[in-house]
Design a protein around this motif. Structure first.
Motif, short mmCIF file in Angstrom:
data_model
loop_
_atom_site.label_atom_id
_atom_site.label_comp_id
_atom_site.label_asym_id
_atom_site.label_seq_id
_atom_site.Cartn_x
_atom_site.Cartn_y
_atom_site.Cartn_z
N SER A 90 25.74 -29.13 -48.61
CA SER A 90 25.46 -30.11 -49.66
C SER A 90 26.54 -30.12 -50.72
N TRP A 91 27.49 -29.21 -50.63
CA TRP A 91 28.51 -29.11 -51.68
C TRP A 91 29.94 -29.20 -51.15
N SER A 92 30.10 -29.34 -49.82
CA SER A 92 31.45 -29.41 -49.27
C SER A 92 31.48 -30.34 -48.07
N ASP A 93 32.63 -30.98 -47.89
CA ASP A 93 32.83 -31.85 -46.72
C ASP A 93 33.42 -31.08 -45.53
N ASN A 94 33.73 -29.78 -45.77
CA ASN A 94 34.35 -28.99 -44.71
C ASN A 94 33.27 -28.45 -43.78
N VAL A 95 32.85 -29.30 -42.84
CA VAL A 95 31.83 -28.94 -41.86
C VAL A 95 32.34 -29.31 -40.46
N VAL A 96 31.70 -28.73 -39.45
CA VAL A 96 32.08 -29.02 -38.07
C VAL A 96 31.81 -30.49 -37.79
N GLU A 97 32.81 -31.19 -37.28
CA GLU A 97 32.67 -32.63 -37.02
C GLU A 97 32.42 -32.93 -35.54
N ASP A 98 33.13 -32.23 -34.67
CA ASP A 98 33.02 -32.48 -33.23
C ASP A 98 32.70 -31.17 -32.53
N VAL A 99 31.43 -30.98 -32.20
CA VAL A 99 31.02 -29.69 -31.63
C VAL A 99 31.66 -29.44 -30.26
N ASP A 100 31.84 -30.49 -29.46
CA ASP A 100 32.46 -30.32 -28.14
C ASP A 100 33.91 -29.86 -28.26
N LYS A 101 34.66 -30.53 -29.12
CA LYS A 101 36.05 -30.17 -29.32
C LYS A 101 36.17 -28.76 -29.90
N THR A 102 35.28 -28.46 -30.85
CA THR A 102 35.32 -27.13 -31.49
C THR A 102 35.00 -26.04 -30.48
N ALA A 103 33.98 -26.23 -29.66
CA ALA A 103 33.60 -25.22 -28.66
C ALA A 103 34.72 -25.00 -27.66
N GLU A 104 35.33 -26.09 -27.22
CA GLU A 104 36.41 -25.98 -26.24
C GLU A 104 37.62 -25.23 -26.82
#
Length: 570
Positions: A90-104
């Motif tokens: 709720s306080w930052s935009d730095n979150v995981v955006e693409d779970v598939d890309k991140t996992a790979e």
């Protein structure tokens, strides 16, 4: 009624004046605090800088490295990284955006499959997730590789831990360090020594000593930088000794096993090992034994003490070389003291008494020395008092006698107790021309080339001639066909040695344990006997398996390889 109104008006006026004065004081105080930044003449800005320093202000902490005598690291700080993923915030935009890309991408760098990482990232209840053991203790190289993937919401956090180069390396002497609980508000990881050298020199290693000194001088820093420590331990010999100890410990399963190597003309401790031991990095095994035996284990020394008994009687000229006594047994007040073979060896000289390890001969010598004087001699050799090793929880041993029989029994190593450090310091007298030296494990603190090691003499206890006589007597103990130290005979170098086989006190029932293996076996040896360079002290308590060997024969399996290796690597 008029008088009453006048009094009320007067009281109201006084209250108003008091309120105005109070408000005025508060305004002045407020101005002093907020504008002038002073209180009672003290500069609050300066006060805050000088008195509000605490561990939460430390942003950089580096513990000093512990080195062996050749400058190879034993213990040093290492930085590792852990990883977590921010799924929602709720306080930052730095979150995981693409779970598939991140996992790979993460699967290339973590010990997890793409599907395993995907299951972690698809957690709809958590705002952030970790990756278990696969996501901790990551190397700087792995951290850089993950950062190069440019993955939103993936956070890497650094942490400092103590890295030990060897799994087992004089573990109880070195000790270990873990993050300090008292410093958990700090921005940096501050490590705190727990046992051994890590604890004994924690202020120097952690940087606290320098930090406190600078603070007293009005110098303030956000860094806690420790000093390096150089030990006398010789790394190659130490590692070789650990291997020997493992072989003997695993085969014969003693309750305790100790081995120490000392450089005689300096008092430097070159190697120190004990069993049980523990893994320095993981601390596996520490729960089995916390004590550092070299200063915390106090036992009856047994017959090794006879070299001091004979030495002092010789020094005081209390017997002739050709004089004999009847061995076997002797009446001491209401008790009978016997030799270990019960019947003795007939009439023998006192030197032969050492060769055969005669208890009876030592009783006669203590009687001639005098009981009170003998106790004073033991005290002069450092028994019953701290060696001032600076190691935690050092035992002073036990040197209190209830009766004259106990005093006479101390002449052959019973009725008092001593630590290995106390015994080795006393025994340096024999191998160092009569001069007793302090055993030291610390070479210096600071830069590698700033060695300030100094030999510490504890006094000339006997003449060089007497020391030579005892060494020759110990050589006979090794080379005589019936000598008790015969297992330590070496074809390549002459050995001067004296063994000990002490009974073990029964703490529950009094007296001594009576089991077939309930003994404390030990040996002190000097080599080369012509001009001793090294002293070895080995001890073993209650081996569970003997395979038909006696205590000396088992200890010889450590002794001979260690002697040869130390001479080759000198």
């Amino acid at each position: 009624m008029k008088i009453r109104n006048t009094r009320e008006n007067h009281n109201i006026l006084l209250l108003a004046i008091f309120a105005i004065l109070t408000l005025l004081v508060l305004l002045i105080r407020f101005g002093e605090l907020t504008i002038a930044k002073q209180s009672n003449g003290v500069d609050l800005v300066s006060y805050d800088q000088t008195h509000d320093q605490n561990r939460s202000s430390i942003t950089n902490a580096k513990r000093g490295t512990i080195f062996d005598s050749s400058g190879q690291p034993i213990a040093l700080d290492a930085t590792s990284y852990s990883i977590y993923a921010v799924l929602r915030s709720s306080w930052s935009d730095n979150v995981v955006e693409d779970v598939d890309k991140t996992a790979e991408a993460l699967a290339k760098h973590l010990d997890l499959s793409r599907d395993e990482i995907l299951d972690i990232l698809l957690n709809f209840e958590a705002s952030q997730v970790e990756f278990g053991t696969a996501g901790i203790n990551l190397s700087p190289q792995t951290k850089e590789a993950i950062e190069a993937e440019n993955l939103p919401g993936i956070i890497l956090v650094s942490s400092t831990h103590r890295q030990y180069i060897n799994d087992v390396f004089a573990s109880h002497l070195i000790g270990y360090a873990i993050p300090s609980l008292e410093a958990n508000d700090s921005q940096a990881t501050i490590l705190e020594g727990q046992i051994g050298i890590e604890a004994a020199y924690d202020e120097r290693l952690s940087g606290e000593a320098i930090y406190s000194q600078q603070e007293a001088e009005g110098i303030y820093s956000d860094s806690l930088l420790g000093e390096d420590i150089y030990l006398t331990l010789e790394g190659r010999i130490q590692n070789y000794l650990e291997d020997l100890m493992d072989q003997v410990y695993n085969r014969y399963l003693p309750k305790e096993l100790n081995a120490y190597l000392v450089e005689l003309d300096t008092g430097k401790l070159l190697a120190a090992s004990q069993r049980p031991t523990f893994q320095l990095s993981t601390r596996e095994g520490i729960e089995t034994e916390w004590r550092n035996f070299i200063v915390q284990e106090s036992d009856e020394p047994g017959s090794t003490i006879k070299i001091l008994t004979l030495a002092m009687a010789k020094e005081l000229d209390l017997y002739d070389d050709n004089e004999t006594f009847k061995s076997g047994s002797v009446e001491v007040y209401d008790q009978t003291v016997r030799d270990y073979n019960l019947y003795g060896w007939g009439d023998i000289t006192f030197q032969e008494g050492l060769v055969h390890s005669s208890n009876v001969g030592m009783v006669y010598l203590v009687q001639r020395i005098g009981l009170e004087r003998w106790v004073e001699i033991l005290e002069d050799f450092g028994f019953g008092q701290s060696t001032e090793s600076n190691l935690p929880n050092e035992s002073s041993g036990y040197l209190q006698f209830d009766n004259p029989v106990s005093i006479m029994m101390s002449g052959f190593g019973q009725s008092f107790s001593a630590t290995p450090m106390q015994l080795m310091q006393a025994y340096t007298t024999i191998g160092n021309e009569g001069e007793m030296l302090k055993i030291q494990y610390l070479d210096h603190i600071g830069d590698r080339n700033d060695s300030s090691y100094e030999v510490q003499s504890l006094g000339q206890k006997i003449s060089p001639e007497t020391a030579r006589y005892i060494l020759d007597s110990m050589v006979l103990t090794v080379e005589h066909p019936e000598g008790t130290a015969r297992p330590f005979y070496n074809n390549d170098v002459r050995i001067a040695a004296k063994t000990g086989t002490a009974e073990i006190a029964d703490a529950e029932n009094g007296g001594y344990l009576t089991g077939p293996n309930d003994f404390y076996h030990s040996v002190v040896a000097f080599y080369p006997a012509e001009d001793p360079q090294y002293m070895v002290y080995l001890s073993m308590q209650q081996p569970s398996q003997s395979y038909g060997l006696n205590g000396s024969q088992i200890l010889a399996q450590i002794f001979h390889p260690l002697v040869e290796y130390s001479l080759i690597n000198q």
